[in-house]
Motif scaffolding. Structure first.
Motif, PDB file in Angstrom:
ATOM      1  N   GLY A 147      64.088  42.762 -73.305  1.00 47.26           N
ATOM      2  CA  GLY A 147      65.545  42.135 -73.628  1.00 47.26           C
ATOM      3  C   GLY A 147      66.037  42.066 -74.577  1.00 47.26           C
TER       4      GLY A 147
ATOM      5  N   SER B 268      63.789  47.354 -63.236  1.00 51.31           N
ATOM      6  CA  SER B 268      65.013  46.632 -64.629  1.00 51.31           C
ATOM      7  C   SER B 268      66.674  46.082 -63.963  1.00 51.31           C
ATOM      8  CB  SER B 268      65.742  47.933 -65.748  1.00 51.31           C
ATOM      9  OG  SER B 268      66.894  47.520 -66.207  1.00 51.31           O
TER      10      SER B 268
ATOM     11  N   ASP C 174      62.752  44.089 -67.312  1.00 52.19           N
ATOM     12  CA  ASP C 174      63.919  44.711 -68.367  1.00 52.19           C
ATOM     13  C   ASP C 174      65.025  44.108 -68.462  1.00 52.19           C
ATOM     14  OD1 ASP C 174      63.460  46.371 -70.620  1.00 52.19           O
ATOM     15  OD2 ASP C 174      64.309  48.264 -69.152  1.00 52.19           O
ATOM     16  N   GLU C 175      65.253  44.502 -69.261  1.00 57.91           N
ATOM     17  CA  GLU C 175      66.269  43.805 -69.067  1.00 57.91           C
ATOM     18  C   GLU C 175      67.347  42.553 -69.276  1.00 57.91           C
ATOM     19  OE1 GLU C 175      69.202  45.195 -71.467  1.00 57.91           O
ATOM     20  OE2 GLU C 175      68.263  48.143 -70.979  1.00 57.91           O
TER      21      GLU C 175
ATOM     22  N   GLN D 204      67.562  40.146 -70.186  1.00 61.30           N
ATOM     23  CA  GLN D 204      68.573  39.092 -70.534  1.00 61.30           C
ATOM     24  C   GLN D 204      69.724  38.849 -69.366  1.00 61.30           C
ATOM     25  OE1 GLN D 204      68.738  41.758 -71.501  1.00 61.30           O
ATOM     26  NE2 GLN D 204      69.998  43.471 -71.633  1.00 61.30           N
ATOM     27  N   HIS D 205      70.064  39.377 -68.853  1.00 64.29           N
ATOM     28  CA  HIS D 205      71.023  39.215 -67.113  1.00 64.29           C
ATOM     29  C   HIS D 205      70.433  38.120 -66.950  1.00 64.29           C
ATOM     30  CE1 HIS D 205      72.887  42.656 -68.154  1.00 64.29           C
ATOM     31  NE2 HIS D 205      72.154  43.440 -68.215  1.00 64.29           N
TER      32      HIS D 205
ATOM     33  N   THR E 273      62.805  48.835 -74.499  1.00 61.50           N
ATOM     34  CA  THR E 273      62.615  49.846 -73.243  1.00 61.50           C
ATOM     35  C   THR E 273      60.983  50.857 -73.372  1.00 61.50           C
ATOM     36  OG1 THR E 273      64.318  49.104 -72.187  1.00 61.50           O
ATOM     37  CG2 THR E 273      63.101  50.671 -70.780  1.00 61.50           C
TER      38      THR E 273
ATOM     39  N   SER F 216      70.124  46.135 -79.138  1.00 61.30           N
ATOM     40  CA  SER F 216      70.775  47.320 -78.675  1.00 61.30           C
ATOM     41  C   SER F 216      69.875  48.159 -79.370  1.00 61.30           C
ATOM     42  CB  SER F 216      71.812  47.298 -78.274  1.00 61.30           C
ATOM     43  OG  SER F 216      72.467  48.151 -77.390  1.00 61.30           O
TER      44      SER F 216
END
Length: 350
Positions: free
Chosen positions: A213, A124, A174-175, A177-178, A94, A89
């Motif tokens: 991510g 995202s 994007d992101e 990891q979800h 991004t 993080s």
């Protein structure tokens, strides 16, 4: 096609609907004069992006990815590829991913008589997502009008053809990891694998992915031998405080942001202040910029013409539990290296 969702329909009673920018400008105009000044300073500082060695590496790696993606074999493009950008993080995943796509000439919008073609699309993930929701989100992002309820199988059956129709060659997720939540159960992992391969291996129009991510998204690349073979990883490591070049990078970020803000950076680039900035930022590129920006905000609020260590300390105190506790403030403590990197946040008792 680069928006997250379709534009919301304006309610019919709004006969003088404003654009988003006009509306925000109207709200900003309501701020007191001092706050408007701070806003203007922050916007100038936020516009700064300081390139470094990782940008050169990323640009070269992404350029190779795009060339490979376009190269034909016997008149047909190969199946899709995956470009995986990972980092903790605040590492700047991004930002660097968006810049790579936005600056590459292949993905520039193409104007035609019938409209504008966008070779890439961005979405995202805002939280844990089902496979059906992901497919619907991509369809909406490319402008497909959903007029009835579609089940998961229908969504991913329609998607490759719609991407082809709109000439979308690249999907930036994007992101990501979800999505890893969909890889925990064998059934879900198999469904995700099939869905992605259905898009990447669509014979008429193979589509590639950029996935950005947290580091554990590499699990997606390992789900399938084809994914593993076709993916290119780009890891964004933390800054190394012992590397003089990376100390100089912190100084360059501070100077360029201050220059844009119209401030003298000297007080924030001397002595051990760059090390303190890096420590407060957890040694991550994106957080370094956020830390400096918070200090600039404090300086602007005081109409100061320079950024100092005290401004950074005030910003740190305002965003942590170090207010009134200088021994826990990275910018005030003599032995700041003993403090954990990042903000000082105490756990409240249950």
């Amino acid at each position: 096609m680069n928006s997250k969702r379709r534009p919301t329909v304006v309610p019919p009673e709004w006969d003088d609907a404003l654009s988003d920018e006009d509306y925000l400008a109207e709200l900003a105009g309501r701020l007191p004069e001092d706050d408007r000044y701070v806003l203007e300073v922050l916007e100038r500082a936020k516009s700064v992006y300081v390139e470094c060695g990782r940008d050169i590496v990323a640009r070269k790696s992404f350029g190779g990815f795009v060339t490979d993606m376009l190269a034909k074999r016997e008149g047909r493009r190969d199946d899709g590829r995956i470009f995986v950008v990972t980092g903790e993080s605040g590492a700047g995943k991004t930002t660097i991913s968006k810049r790579l796509i936005a600056e590459h000439p292949v993905f520039a919008p193409i104007k035609r008589s019938f409209g504008t073609i966008h070779p890439s699309v961005y979405y995202s993930l805002m939280g844990p997502a089902t496979l059906r929701f992901l497919g619907l989100a991509i369809l909406e992002a490319i402008g497909y009008e959903i007029t009835r309820k579609l089940d998961q199988g229908e969504v991913w059956h329609i998607l490759p053809g719609q991407l082809h129709l709109r000439k979308v060659m690249l999907i930036h997720l994007d992101e990501t990891q979800h999505l890893v939540n969909l890889t925990k159960a064998d059934h879900d992992r198999e469904q995700l694998r099939k869905a992605l391969k259905g898009v990447m291996n669509y014979e008429a129009w193979p589509v590639s992915f950029v996935m950005s991510g947290m580091p554990d998204i590499t699990k997606i690349a390992k789900m399938d031998e084809q994914f593993e073979r076709r993916h290119i990883p780009l890891a964004l490591p933390d800054l190394d405080p012992a590397d003089p070049d990376e100390r100089e990078l912190v100084i360059r970020i501070t100077k360029e942001m201050c220059n844009a803000a119209g401030m003298d950076p000297t007080g924030a680039t001397q002595s051990d202040v760059p090390e303190r900035i890096a420590h407060a930022a957890r040694y991550r590129y994106g957080r370094v910029a956020q830390t400096v920006l918070a200090g600039i905000q404090q300086a602007a609020a005081r109409r100061s013409s320079q950024l100092t260590r005290n401004h950074l300390a005030q910003a740190y105190a305002g965003r942590s539990h170090a207010r009134g506790r200088p021994e826990m403030n990275i910018f005030l403590a003599d032995d700041f290296f003993r403090l954990d990197p990042g903000l000082f946040l105490e756990h409240e008792a249950d």
